[in-house]
Motif scaffolding. Structure first.
Motif, PDB file in Angstrom:
ATOM      1  N   HIS A 137      -2.765  26.802  -9.683  1.00 40.19           N
ATOM      2  CA  HIS A 137      -1.418  27.193 -10.131  1.00 40.19           C
ATOM      3  C   HIS A 137      -0.865  26.152 -11.116  1.00 40.19           C
ATOM      4  N   ALA A 138      -1.082  24.864 -10.780  1.00 45.28           N
ATOM      5  CA  ALA A 138      -0.541  23.795 -11.640  1.00 45.28           C
ATOM      6  C   ALA A 138      -1.161  23.876 -13.030  1.00 45.28           C
ATOM      7  N   ARG A 139      -2.481  24.111 -13.065  1.00 45.03           N
ATOM      8  CA  ARG A 139      -3.147  24.171 -14.377  1.00 45.03           C
ATOM      9  C   ARG A 139      -2.606  25.333 -15.191  1.00 45.03           C
ATOM     10  N   ARG A 140      -2.402  26.479 -14.524  1.00 40.97           N
ATOM     11  CA  ARG A 140      -1.846  27.635 -15.261  1.00 40.97           C
ATOM     12  C   ARG A 140      -0.449  27.315 -15.790  1.00 40.97           C
ATOM     13  N   LEU A 141       0.351  26.661 -14.941  1.00 39.42           N
ATOM     14  CA  LEU A 141       1.723  26.330 -15.358  1.00 39.42           C
ATOM     15  C   LEU A 141       1.709  25.350 -16.529  1.00 39.42           C
ATOM     16  N   LEU A 142       0.919  24.274 -16.398  1.00 39.88           N
ATOM     17  CA  LEU A 142       0.898  23.250 -17.453  1.00 39.88           C
ATOM     18  C   LEU A 142       0.430  23.858 -18.771  1.00 39.88           C
ATOM     19  N   GLU A 143      -0.646  24.641 -18.713  1.00 41.86           N
ATOM     20  CA  GLU A 143      -1.171  25.230 -19.953  1.00 41.86           C
ATOM     21  C   GLU A 143      -0.190  26.253 -20.518  1.00 41.86           C
ATOM     22  N   GLY A 144       0.379  27.076 -19.628  1.00 43.87           N
ATOM     23  CA  GLY A 144       1.305  28.113 -20.090  1.00 43.87           C
ATOM     24  C   GLY A 144       2.562  27.506 -20.701  1.00 43.87           C
ATOM     25  N   LEU A 145       3.107  26.494 -20.049  1.00 44.79           N
ATOM     26  CA  LEU A 145       4.341  25.879 -20.555  1.00 44.79           C
ATOM     27  C   LEU A 145       4.090  25.179 -21.882  1.00 44.79           C
ATOM     28  N   ARG A 146       2.936  24.496 -21.978  1.00 41.87           N
ATOM     29  CA  ARG A 146       2.626  23.818 -23.243  1.00 41.87           C
ATOM     30  C   ARG A 146       2.447  24.836 -24.360  1.00 41.87           C
ATOM     31  N   SER A 147       1.847  25.975 -24.036  1.00 42.40           N
ATOM     32  CA  SER A 147       1.649  26.955 -25.118  1.00 42.40           C
ATOM     33  C   SER A 147       2.976  27.612 -25.508  1.00 42.40           C
ATOM     34  N   LEU A 148       3.968  27.544 -24.621  1.00 45.27           N
ATOM     35  CA  LEU A 148       5.308  28.047 -24.989  1.00 45.27           C
ATOM     36  C   LEU A 148       6.092  26.986 -25.777  1.00 45.27           C
ATOM     37  N   GLY A 149       5.509  25.804 -25.917  1.00 46.44           N
ATOM     38  CA  GLY A 149       6.165  24.749 -26.709  1.00 46.44           C
ATOM     39  C   GLY A 149       6.937  23.752 -25.869  1.00 46.44           C
ATOM     40  N   TYR A 150       6.833  23.852 -24.548  1.00 46.09           N
ATOM     41  CA  TYR A 150       7.551  22.883 -23.705  1.00 46.09           C
ATOM     42  C   TYR A 150       6.753  21.584 -23.607  1.00 46.09           C
ATOM     43  N   ASP A 206       2.897  13.685 -19.201  1.00 43.50           N
ATOM     44  CA  ASP A 206       1.542  13.264 -18.825  1.00 43.50           C
ATOM     45  C   ASP A 206       1.077  13.863 -17.512  1.00 43.50           C
ATOM     46  N   SER A 207       1.793  14.852 -17.009  1.00 43.23           N
ATOM     47  CA  SER A 207       1.410  15.366 -15.694  1.00 43.23           C
ATOM     48  C   SER A 207       0.035  16.009 -15.734  1.00 43.23           C
ATOM     49  N   THR A 208      -0.732  15.744 -14.693  1.00 42.63           N
ATOM     50  CA  THR A 208      -2.020  16.418 -14.511  1.00 42.63           C
ATOM     51  C   THR A 208      -2.056  17.046 -13.118  1.00 42.63           C
ATOM     52  N   THR A 209      -0.902  17.203 -12.519  1.00 43.63           N
ATOM     53  CA  THR A 209      -0.837  17.515 -11.087  1.00 43.63           C
ATOM     54  C   THR A 209       0.174  18.637 -10.818  1.00 43.63           C
ATOM     55  N   PRO A 210       0.308  19.046  -9.550  1.00 34.60           N
ATOM     56  CA  PRO A 210       1.304  20.082  -9.230  1.00 34.60           C
ATOM     57  C   PRO A 210       2.754  19.633  -9.333  1.00 34.60           C
ATOM     58  N   ILE A 211       3.020  18.411  -9.760  1.00 36.99           N
ATOM     59  CA  ILE A 211       4.399  18.054 -10.138  1.00 36.99           C
ATOM     60  C   ILE A 211       4.467  18.272 -11.646  1.00 36.99           C
ATOM     61  N   ASP A 216      -0.566  34.617  -7.641  1.00 38.44           N
ATOM     62  CA  ASP A 216      -0.699  34.546  -9.100  1.00 38.44           C
ATOM     63  C   ASP A 216       0.508  35.223  -9.753  1.00 38.44           C
ATOM     64  N   GLY A 217       1.000  36.287  -9.092  1.00 40.86           N
ATOM     65  CA  GLY A 217       2.168  37.006  -9.625  1.00 40.86           C
ATOM     66  C   GLY A 217       3.405  36.105  -9.682  1.00 40.86           C
ATOM     67  N   HIS A 218       3.575  35.249  -8.670  1.00 42.46           N
ATOM     68  CA  HIS A 218       4.714  34.313  -8.706  1.00 42.46           C
ATOM     69  C   HIS A 218       4.618  33.404  -9.937  1.00 42.46           C
ATOM     70  N   ILE A 219       3.412  32.906 -10.194  1.00 36.68           N
ATOM     71  CA  ILE A 219       3.253  31.952 -11.311  1.00 36.68           C
ATOM     72  C   ILE A 219       3.512  32.685 -12.635  1.00 36.68           C
ATOM     73  N   THR A 220       3.050  33.924 -12.723  1.00 37.16           N
ATOM     74  CA  THR A 220       3.329  34.716 -13.934  1.00 37.16           C
ATOM     75  C   THR A 220       4.836  34.851 -14.122  1.00 37.16           C
ATOM     76  N   ARG A 221       5.540  35.117 -13.022  1.00 35.81           N
ATOM     77  CA  ARG A 221       7.002  35.294 -13.144  1.00 35.81           C
ATOM     78  C   ARG A 221       7.692  33.987 -13.543  1.00 35.81           C
ATOM     79  N   VAL A 222       7.180  32.851 -13.051  1.00 33.68           N
ATOM     80  CA  VAL A 222       7.763  31.555 -13.460  1.00 33.68           C
ATOM     81  C   VAL A 222       7.562  31.371 -14.969  1.00 33.68           C
ATOM     82  N   LEU A 223       6.349  31.650 -15.434  1.00 35.04           N
ATOM     83  CA  LEU A 223       6.078  31.481 -16.875  1.00 35.04           C
ATOM     84  C   LEU A 223       6.910  32.467 -17.699  1.00 35.04           C
ATOM     85  N   PRO A 226      -6.624  15.775 -19.296  1.00 32.20           N
ATOM     86  CA  PRO A 226      -6.897  17.101 -18.739  1.00 32.20           C
ATOM     87  C   PRO A 226      -6.414  17.202 -17.292  1.00 32.20           C
ATOM     88  N   VAL A 227      -6.099  18.404 -16.855  1.00 39.15           N
ATOM     89  CA  VAL A 227      -5.701  18.621 -15.467  1.00 39.15           C
ATOM     90  C   VAL A 227      -6.924  18.386 -14.587  1.00 39.15           C
TER      91      VAL A 227
END
Ligand SMILES: Cc1ncc(COP(=O)(O)O)c(C=O)c1O
Length: 408
Positions: A299-312, A316-321, A371-378, A403-404
């Motif tokens: 989930h963390a990897r999806r969030l980090l990659e998704g947020l970065r691709s949105l420009g956020y 330096d996080s590589t973790t679930p924080i 996975d649906g929750h993470i999609t909704r967060v993104l 890298p994560v």
């Protein structure tokens, strides 16, 4: 005449005074992967229950059984009348799990760290990372040792401070293992090497990493393959263990010293029976179900990659924080409110939890999210980006990304 009750409002209180966002002390009517706020169900993406164990029926049942058998409180401190068989069992299990000769269980993680003050005598010197948790900062304040702060994870700075200190003095380095707001790991191999070279002791606060990191969930020490190389480990039971309580794990003689000298242990009521039983049940699950760790890192990897691709900017996080930097406090409050409106509860983290102009939205997935929750967060973050435009990245955040790291 000055009135001690006439305190000025803090920077956060001033920012909140004329802002519609209400990110703090928001009462939740139910908890889990989703929570209820003001009659609405929203995704909980802002708590430390990384493995989702605080509402696991095995944990809550164990707590209920202990509550019925031992009562709601220990009604006293461990030393005089508050030690239960449950505490001793938990200490034995934690010593074996975290990796140390002995363990001391405390009522909260904050108190475990405050207990360190009993090791910091006059004539000693303590070296502390500038981003350490408040409880480590307060332990240093309570102790009588000299105090040196090194820039966050700056090993060259720490090396210089150690080299300039009195080699005859007792010296101790204290650091968070996984930094709680920015999600980066301490540079443990370098810290171990420096502590050894300068003859200093090394203490790591594993509050966020024990249960989460390393193939067996034993924390940052296992993650880096450095079992036995850290002198003393502190931690909490309020994050991966879904309960409340703290721990210190290390050499038997040191733990024994703390049992009789740590004021946060001696003069405070023991961890309640239900909390001890909940932590024991959670520890069984932490040991038996490594897939929970894999899931939360996925989930963390999806969030980090998704947020970065949105420009956020996720630093330096590589973790679930997962931090999302806004820099500015007001922007942070605005983004927080927009996310809540979109059905996602996060944490608005501003000064003094982070440095001024380093405000951030803290996002934390849980193993019990789908996975649906993470999609909704993104999706919620995508909506915020559409409405507010790009959230600016502070120049200090322009650092190379690592890298994560997913546990094996
Ligand atoms: C790094 C760190 N250490 C210690 C603590 C204190 O733990 P507890 O909440 O169990 O008092 C926390 C909790 O926020 C933390 O993040």
């Amino acid at each position: 005449m000055a009135d001690v009750f006439g305190k000025k409002r803090s920077a956060v209180q001033r920012a909140l005074a004329d802002d519609p966002a209400r990110p703090y002390y928001r009462p939740l009517a139910a908890r889990g992967a989703e929570v209820e706020i003001d009659g609405r169900t929203v995704i909980m993406a802002g708590c430390n229950d990384y493995l989702g164990l605080s509402t696991d029926p095995r944990v809550t049942e164990a707590a209920a059984r202990a509550l019925r058998r031992f009562g709601a409180s220990c009604s006293g401190s461990r030393v005089l009348n508050g030690t239960l068989t449950l505490h001793e069992e938990l200490e034995g299990r934690l010593a074996a799990f975290v990796g140390g000769e002995a363990a001391l269980v405390t009522t909260t993680g904050f108190q475990a760290n405050l207990a360190l003050a009993a090791l910091l005598d006059e004539g000693d010197t303590v070296f502390a990372d500038m981003s350490n948790h408040a409880s480590l900062v307060d332990a240093v304040r309570l102790g009588s040792a000299d105090h040196r702060r090194y820039r966050h994870s700056d090993l060259a700075h720490l090396d210089r401070l150690l080299a300039a200190s009195d080699p005859a003095a007792g010296r101790i380095v204290v650091t968070d293992g996984l930094f709680s707001m920015e999600g980066d790991l301490c540079r443990l191999p370098g810290l171990v090497a420096l502590a050894r070279r300068h003859g200093a002791r090394l203490v790591v606060d594993g509050a966020h990493d024990i249960g989460l990191l390393g193939p067996g969930g034993r924390g940052v020490v296992e993650h880096f393959g450095l079992a036995g190389e850290v002198d003393l480990i502190t931690g909490t039971l309020s994050k991966c263990f879904g309960s409340v309580g703290g721990m210190l794990v290390g050499p038997a003689a040191v733990v024994e010293h703390l049992r009789y000298n740590a004021r946060s242990v001696l003069f405070s009521a023991a961890m309640p029976p239900a909390s001890a039983a909940a932590a024991l049940a959670a520890l069984d699950i932490v040991e038996a179900e490594p897939e929970r760790r894999r899931r939360v890192f996925d989930h963390a990897r999806r969030l980090l990659e998704g947020l970065r691709s949105l420009g956020y900017d996720t630093g330096d996080s590589t973790t679930p924080i997962v931090p999302v930097y806004t820099g500015d406090t007001r922007l942070c409050l605005r983004v927080w409110q927009e996310l809540l409106d979109a059905g996602v509860f996060t944490n608005a983290v501003v000064e003094p939890a982070v440095a001024r102009n380093r405000a951030l939205i803290r996002v934390t997935p849980q193993a019990v999210h789908t996975d649906g929750h993470i999609t909704r967060v993104l999706d919620a973050f995508a909506e915020v980006a559409r409405r507010l435009g790009p959230v600016p990245a502070a120049p200090a955040n322009e650092r190379p990304r690592r890298p994560v790291e997913v546990p094996a």
